[in-house]
Design an enzyme around this catalytic site. Structure first.
Site, PDB file in Angstrom:
ATOM      1  N   SER A   1      16.282  34.228 -35.781  1.00 48.14           N
ATOM      2  CA  SER A   1      15.483  35.336 -36.279  1.00 48.14           C
ATOM      3  C   SER A   1      16.160  36.671 -35.947  1.00 48.14           C
ATOM      4  CB  SER A   1      14.057  35.255 -35.724  1.00 48.14           C
ATOM      5  OG  SER A   1      13.193  36.111 -36.424  1.00 48.14           O
TER       6      SER A   1
ATOM      7  N   ASP B   1      11.104  29.618 -45.290  1.00 50.24           N
ATOM      8  CA  ASP B   1      10.940  30.599 -44.218  1.00 50.24           C
ATOM      9  C   ASP B   1      10.401  31.912 -44.795  1.00 50.24           C
ATOM     10  OD1 ASP B   1      11.134  32.265 -42.016  1.00 50.24           O
ATOM     11  OD2 ASP B   1      13.210  31.761 -41.572  1.00 50.24           O
TER      12      ASP B   1
END
Length: 560
Positions: free
Chosen positions: A188, A468
Site C-alpha cells: 500500500s 483492490d
C-alpha cells in the site's frame, strides 16, 4: 473531543472487524451451526492448529530526526525494528519490510509465516520489520502538534530506510548496505515507498517489491469504490445504489421532520450533520478492503453486509418492512411499483447499520462526538493512530474518498461526500503553527514526481490485486497509460485475479497449502528475487574486478 475519539476507534476498524469475524466463526464452529456467511474454503484438507507465533524482540535504532538540511535538527530518536535471522546463511540478503502507517508490531506475523519468512527461507536471508516514524513507538517529537509534525514527510521516511540500511548493527552480524544486498518490501503506502526507494537509492537497495503500491497521489479519489461496484455481487450493488439515491432524495427535501425520521430509522438519530450521517452509512464499504484469501486474516463482514441488502438467509419477519413514514409522506413517487422487495432490503440495510455501525459509539458518548466532523482535538502521541496518517494525506497524498464527480456514474455513497467534506479534517485537525502549516490542497506533485503510473525500474516488482479499491492509484490502474505492460523477471508486473489489498504479504505456516494464485505469486517472488541477487553479486564482482585492474594499472605505471 470530537472525532479524535471516532478515529481512535475506527482507524483500527479493519482489525476490529477481523477479530469480531473470528470470534463469530469460532462460536459457530463450536456450536456446530451452519456458517452461511463464511467465506468459501479452498479445496484442501483442514489445516492443523496453528502454532503460537514466535516472539520477536524489539530493537531500537538511533535515527536522525531530520535528514533535510532545510529542516535542521541534530537530534536523534529511537526507531523500533524487529528481525529474524533464523534462516540466515553467510552472504545472504536482508529483506526490509516497511511497516507503513501503523504500529510496526502489527507486521510481525510476516516474519514468521508471511513474505519475510518466505523470502528469507528461500535465500538464506534476514527479515526485518521497520517501524515508520510517527507510528507505534517511533516518535521523533514529544507530541503531534502541527509544528512537530514537520518532520513527517515521505522523503524523510525514505531517508530513514537509507540511514538504517547503512548503519544498523544486527547483533552478531555485519549486514549493512551497500556491502550486503537489501531488498525493500512494502504494501500500500509502504509499497509506494518500496518503489521510490529502489528508484531513488539503487546503490542501497538491490531490489524492491511494491505490493498494492499507491505510486500516484490523487486528491479526489472517488475511484476507491469503483472496484467494489464492478466486482461485488450485482444485486447487492444495485440495491445499495438505489438506497443511496433514495436517502439523498429525502435529505434534499430539507425537512427537519423527515430527516430526523430517516436518521432514527437507521439508529443514528443524534448525528446533527447530514453529511456526517451519510458518511457513517459508508463505513461498511471499508470491509471490502479487509477481505483476504486466508479467512483467519481477512474479514467476511462485506459478505454479511450484502446478505442484509439482498435478503439472503435473513428472516424478513424480524424486520419492519412496512413503508417508513418518511418515505410515504416525502416522496411516494419514488417507491417502486412492487415495493415489498425493495423496502425489505432497505429495512435490512437500516438494521445492519443499527447492529454494526451505530454500536461503534458507546452508550455514554453522544453520536456527534463519535461520528461528527466539526471538531478535532488532541496533540498527544496517543492520537497517532488517526492523526499521523491524516497529516500525511493532508500534506502530500490526498485520497479524499467520496462520491463520483459525475452524476452519470452510479454511486455507492451519498453525493454529499465531496472532497470538500472529506478533506475538511486537514484544516480543522492541523491549525497553522509557527514553523509549519498544512497546504490548502495536498502537494501531490511531491509524490508524483517519482514516476506515478509510469514508475518502473530494474529489479522493481509491482504486485496488485484485480479487485483492490486502491488499484486506481497503482501502475495497474485502468487510468494508467500502460496498465498491461510486460511482466518480466527484471521488472515484474503481476496482477492477482480476484485479489484485494497486498494479498502476497501474508502466508501460511510451513507445510500448509496456500490457494493456487497465492502459491504462484509467492513462487514467482522467490524466483525473481533469487535472480536479482545473482545479478547483484555479478555486478559487485565485476566492479571489484574493475577496481582491482585499475589499481594494478596505476601501480604498473609507477614502475614502467
Amino acid at each position: 473531543m470530537r472525532l479524535s475519539g471516532l478515529h481512535s476507534r475506527l482507524r483500527s476498524a479493519e482489525q476490529q472487524v477481523r477479530l469480531a469475524a473470528e470470534r463469530e466463526e469460532d462460536a459457530r464452529t463450536q456450536a456446530g451451526q451452519a456458517t452461511h456467511d463464511a467465506q468459501h474454503r479452498f479445496a484442501a484438507p483442514a489445516p492443523p492448529p496453528r502454532p503460537a507465533a514466535p516472539h520477536f524482540e524489539a530493537h531500537y535504532f538511533d535515527q536522525r530526526v531530520s535528514h533535510d538540511a532545510a529542516v535542521p535538527s541534530n537530534e536523534t530518536f529511537k526507531q523500533r525494528y524487529w528481525f529474524d535471522a533464523s534462516h540466515y546463511r553467510p552472504g545472504g540478503p536482508v529483506f526490509l519490510l516497511d511497516a507503513g502507517e501503523t504500529d510496526g508490531a502489527d507486521r510481525l506475523p510476516f516474519l514468521s509465516q508471511g513474505i519475510l519468512r518466505i523470502l528469507s527461507e528461500a535465500t538464506g536471508g534476514v527479515g526485518i520489520v521497520f517501524e515508520h516514524r510517527y507510528y507505534g513507538e517511533s516518535f521523533p517529537t514529544p507530541d503531534l502538534s502541527t509544528d512537530n509534525l514537520r518532520f513527517l514527510t515521505t522523503l524523510q521516511s525514505l531517508y530513514d530506510g537509507v540511514h538504517f540500511a547503512k548503519n544498523v548493527q544486527i547483533p552478531g552480524l555485519d549486514l549493512t548496505a551497500p556491502n550486503t544486498p537489501w531488498v525493500y518490501y512494502g504494501g500500500s503506502y509502504a509499497g509506494a515507498k518500496a518503489a521510490f526507494a529502489r528508484k531513488l537509492f539503487p546503490d542501497i537497495f538491490a531490489g524492491g517489491i511494491a505490493s498494492s503500491a499507491v505510486t500516484t497521489a490523487i486528491i479526489d479519489y472517488w475511484q476507491y469504490y469503483e472496484p467494489i461496484r464492478a466486482s461485488a455481487p450485482t444485486t447487492c450493488i444495485d440495491r445499495l445504489v438505489g438506497h443511496t439515491q433514495l436517502i439523498d432524495t429525502v435529505l434534499a427535501l430539507n425537512s427537519t421532520l423527515l430527516t430526523s425520521s430517516l436518521k432514527t430509522y437507521f439508529g443514528l438519530p443524534n448525528i446533527t450533520s447530514d453529511a456526517d450521517f451519510v458518511n457513517a452509512l459508508a463505513l461498511p464499504l471499508g470491509s471490502w478492503q479487509a477481505r483476504n484469501w486466508d479467512p483467519k486474516v481477512g474479514s467476511k463482514r462485506f459478505d454479511l453486509f450484502c446478505q442484509y441488502l439482498t435478503n439472503e438467509t435473513l428472516p424478513s419477519a424480524s424486520f419492519d418492512v412496512a413503508v417508513p413514514s418518511f418515505l410515504s409522506s416525502a416522496a411516494p413517487s419514488l417507491l417502486p411499483k412492487d415495493p415489498r422487495s425493495t423496502l425489505t432490503s432497505f429495512s435490512h440495510y437500516a438494521e445492519y447499520v443499527k447492529a454494526h455501525i451505530a454500536v461503534l459509539c458507546p452508550p455514554d458518548v453522544a453520536q456527534d462526538d463519535c461520528f461528527g466532523t466539526d471538531e478535532y482535538g488532541g496533540d498527544g502521541l496517543d492520537e497517532a493512530s488517526w492523526k499521523s496518517w491524516s497529516y500525511q494525506f493532508c500534506t502530500e497524498w490526498g485520497y479524499f474518498i467520496g462520491a463520483p464527480p459525475s452524476a452519470d456514474t452510479p454511486s455507492l455513497v451519498s453525493r454529499l461526500l465531496t472532497p470538500e467534506y472529506t478533506g475538511k479534517i486537514c484544516h480543522k485537525a492541523f491549525p497553522p503553527g509557527k514553523l509549519n502549516r498544512v497546504p490548502d490542497l495536498p502537494d501531490v506533485d511531491a509524490i508524483n514526481q517519482y514516476g506515478s503510473f509510469n514508475l518502473l525500474y530494474p529489479r522493481l516488482a509491482f504486485i496488485d490485486g484485480s479487485e483492490d479499491p486502491w488499484i486506481y492509484a497503482t501502475p495497474h490502474s485502468p487510468s494508467a497509460p500502460n496498465p498491461q505492460r510486460e511482466d518480466t523477471d527484471d521488472e515484474p508486473f503481476k496482477l492477482i485475479p480476484g485479489g484485494v489489498h497486498h494479498w502476497d504479504e501474508n502466508g501460511l505456516p510451513s507445510g500448509q497449502l496456500e490457494p493456487p494464485a497465492i502459491a504462484h505469486v509467492h513462487a514467482d517472488e522467490v524466483r525473481f528475487v533469487r535472480k536479482w541477487l545473482a545479478e547483484w553479486r555479478a555486478e559487485r564482482d565485476a566492479a571489484t574486478e574493475a577496481q582491482g585492474k585499475g589499481w594494478w594499472q596505476r601501480e604498473r605505471g609507477r614502475w614502467e
